[in-house]
Design an enzyme around this catalytic site. Structure first.
Site, PDB file in Angstrom:
ATOM      1  N   LYS A  62     -29.558  36.706 129.325  1.00 32.34           N
ATOM      2  CA  LYS A  62     -28.765  37.721 130.049  1.00 32.34           C
ATOM      3  C   LYS A  62     -27.312  37.655 129.615  1.00 32.34           C
ATOM      4  O   LYS A  62     -26.655  38.670 129.405  1.00 32.34           O
ATOM      5  CB  LYS A  62     -28.854  37.482 131.565  1.00 32.34           C
ATOM      6  CG  LYS A  62     -30.173  37.944 132.165  1.00 32.34           C
ATOM      7  CD  LYS A  62     -30.365  37.427 133.572  1.00 32.34           C
ATOM      8  CE  LYS A  62     -31.825  37.573 133.960  1.00 32.34           C
ATOM      9  NZ  LYS A  62     -32.193  36.831 135.171  1.00 32.34           N
ATOM     10  N   GLN A 108     -30.687  33.778 140.331  1.00 30.79           N
ATOM     11  CA  GLN A 108     -31.920  33.575 139.568  1.00 30.79           C
ATOM     12  C   GLN A 108     -33.010  32.991 140.472  1.00 30.79           C
ATOM     13  O   GLN A 108     -32.786  32.025 141.198  1.00 30.79           O
ATOM     14  CB  GLN A 108     -31.632  32.634 138.378  1.00 30.79           C
ATOM     15  CG  GLN A 108     -32.792  32.410 137.446  1.00 30.79           C
ATOM     16  CD  GLN A 108     -33.166  33.638 136.621  1.00 30.79           C
ATOM     17  OE1 GLN A 108     -32.345  34.517 136.377  1.00 30.79           O
ATOM     18  NE2 GLN A 108     -34.411  33.707 136.205  1.00 30.79           N
ATOM     19  N   ASP A 133     -29.965  43.342 141.120  1.00 30.16           N
ATOM     20  CA  ASP A 133     -31.393  42.999 141.044  1.00 30.16           C
ATOM     21  C   ASP A 133     -32.219  43.946 141.918  1.00 30.16           C
ATOM     22  O   ASP A 133     -33.434  44.053 141.755  1.00 30.16           O
ATOM     23  CB  ASP A 133     -31.603  41.566 141.572  1.00 30.16           C
ATOM     24  CG  ASP A 133     -31.995  40.589 140.486  1.00 30.16           C
ATOM     25  OD1 ASP A 133     -32.529  41.026 139.460  1.00 30.16           O
ATOM     26  OD2 ASP A 133     -31.776  39.377 140.697  1.00 30.16           O
TER      27      ASP A 133
END
Ligand SMILES: NC(=O)C1=CN([C@@H]2O[C@H](COP(=O)(O)OP(=O)(O)OC[C@H]3O[C@@H](n4cnc5c(N)ncnc54)[C@H](OP(=O)(O)O)[C@@H]3O)[C@@H](O)[C@H]2O)C=CC1
Ligand SMILES: Nc1nc(=O)c2c([nH]1)NC[C@@H]1CN(c3ccc(C(=O)N[C@@H](CCC(=O)O)C(=O)O)cc3)C=[N+]21
Length: 394
Positions: A154, A198, A221
């Site tokens: 990322k 994460q 997200d």
């Protein structure tokens, strides 16, 4: 993201990379393959069927039978699913099945690259015109190797498009409060437009508490319950759509796969992939079934699908015989399996048995190189959208 069906450059010979039968023929007739790559005239000359009426066009038949992919290779030709159901007689389906059909490869890696280029150009323009630089913060707790790899990827992707990345890495035994503190700081930081925690988090942490703490305006997200709730409601719009399901739909759009009115089966119902994927397909007017670990007859349900999104985390679970001829398959699964021949000692496979499925489906994503790179591209896209929204830019 707007649909841009004809701007994607496909891998010239996807079936050469992925179809065992094609590889066999390649060995037998490499001269012929050279011809195909260099001349569209040759390609059209060898096209087996008329473009308009023959239902067999819904398959890219393997060159092992001296038939070719249907359209010039560098055009994102529409994937025709479903003609099998409407147009095929039982005997012609049987005949089709007896040749080794080879699915079109949905090249997520190439599409993601194109999207990154588009995003990079837009960010460069935005920077020069307004001085705004999008920022993405990633919080990683613990030392899972796969999570560290994703976070590294990322970060690299952010650099390539001009997004500023912020990273916090915390030890496995950190207190939940510590994570919440960093989220709160990023919520208040005007140079951060997106926050990603994460997953999975260490088991002593409450995932709900943590995801709820991310400001909905920075929830790139799309995991905040308000965003998911809006995704589920008619007439409501989430601020962000979860990246992996969004990437799956984007692939279907860019490959011109019609979703409206089709039967879609999502295998898996997790909060981050299966459930939002089903909601998105429903918003696209597909009729959805969800298969999960308690489903009694997965094979029977999956076999009815025109579109399959598999997100279970079970290597090769969906077999070729479970797939309706001509179906389109989006394989989200990323499963390491032992492979002594690979330098790492393992390789990644999907939730769908690729070798079998590619002989039955009309199109399929590979693993790796399918949905994974799209997830990251969608994260960049969501971060750019967030920066534009926060700064009121068009
Ligand atoms: N390509 C990408 O960008 C991404 C890939 N992934 C990969 O996708 C896969 C799924 O991830 P994720 O959704 O997070 O996984 P989860 O483990 O959170 O969810 C798995 C889902 O699959 C269902 N399931 C498990 N076993 C079976 C079975 N035998 N038959 C039917 N359903 C089953 C579970 O059912 P139940 O609800 O009943 O337990 C659950 O709903 C993994 O391989 C993961 O690595 C994940 C995220 C992004
Ligand atoms: N908050 C959060 N958001 C996520 O989006 C999220 C997460 N947590 N936790 C884990 C899963 C998994 N995930 C992947 C992203 C990219 C690839 C990817 O790029 N895969 C490459 C291969 C990578 C390799 O070789 O290891 C490919 O499929 O081609 C895979 C998986 C995002 N997830």
């Amino acid at each position: 993201m707007p649909q841009q069906p004809h701007r994607v450059t496909l891998s010239p010979f996807p079936w050469r990379q992925n179809c065992a039968a094609a590889a066999r023929l390649h060995r037998m007739a490499s001269m012929r393959l050279t011809d195909w790559s260099s001349s569209s005239t040759t390609t059209s000359r060898l096209l087996p069927f008329s473009r308009t009426s023959n239902p067999a066009r819904s398959y890219a038949v393997c060159p092992a039978r001296r038939l070719l992919p249907m359209l010039p290779p560098n055009i994102a030709s529409p994937v025709r699913l479903l003609t099998a159901r409407r147009d095929f007689s039982a005997s012609s389906v049987k005949a089709m099945m007896s040749v080794e059909a080879c699915a079109k490869v949905i090249d997520g890696k190439a599409v993601a690259k194109k999207i990154r280029e588009e995003i990079g150009a837009e960010i460069a323009r935005m920077k020069s015109e307004t001085g705004v630089v999008p920022g993405l913060a990633v919080i990683l707790v613990g030392d899972r190797k796969d999570s560290a790899t994703y976070v590294r990827n990322k970060k690299k992707a952010c650099e390539t498009v001009g997004i500023k990345s912020f990273e916090v890495c915390l030890p496995e035994d950190s207190a939940e409060q510590e994570v919440l503190k960093h989220i709160s700081e990023f919520n208040d930081d005007p140079s951060v437009h997106g926050i990603l925690v994460q997953l999975p988090l260490p088991s002593h942490m409450n995932e709900q508490h943590i995801l709820n703490a991310v400001s909905i305006e920075k929830d790139v997200d799309g995991f905040h319950p308000l965003n998911i709730g809006r995704l589920a409601m008619r007439g409501r719009e989430p601020l962000f759509v979860p990246c992996t399901p969004k990437g799956c739909i984007e692939l279907l759009h860019r490959y011109n796969v019609e979703i409206k009115g089709k039967r879609a089966v999502v295998v898996g119902r997790s909060n981050i992939v299966g459930m939002p994927a089903a909601l998105l397909l429903q918003r696209e007017d597909a009729t959805i079934s969800i298969v999960h670990s308690r489903t009694r007859n997965p094979e029977e349900i999956i076999k009815q699908a025109d579109i399959i999104i598999a997100a279970v985390g079970q290597p090769n679970m969906v077999r070729g015989t479970w797939i309706r001829p001509g179906a389109v398959i989006i394989d989200v699964g990323i499963n390491p399996v032992e492979d002594a021949k690979s330098p790492k000692g393992y390789r990644l496979v999907g939730d769908v048995c690729y070798e079998e499925a590619s002989k039955v489906a009309s199109a399929i994503t590979p693993v790796p190189g399918g949905v994974g790179p799209m997830t990251i591209a969608m994260l960049l896209s969501n971060t750019l959208t967030s920066a534009k929204r926060i700064h009121n830019l068009p």
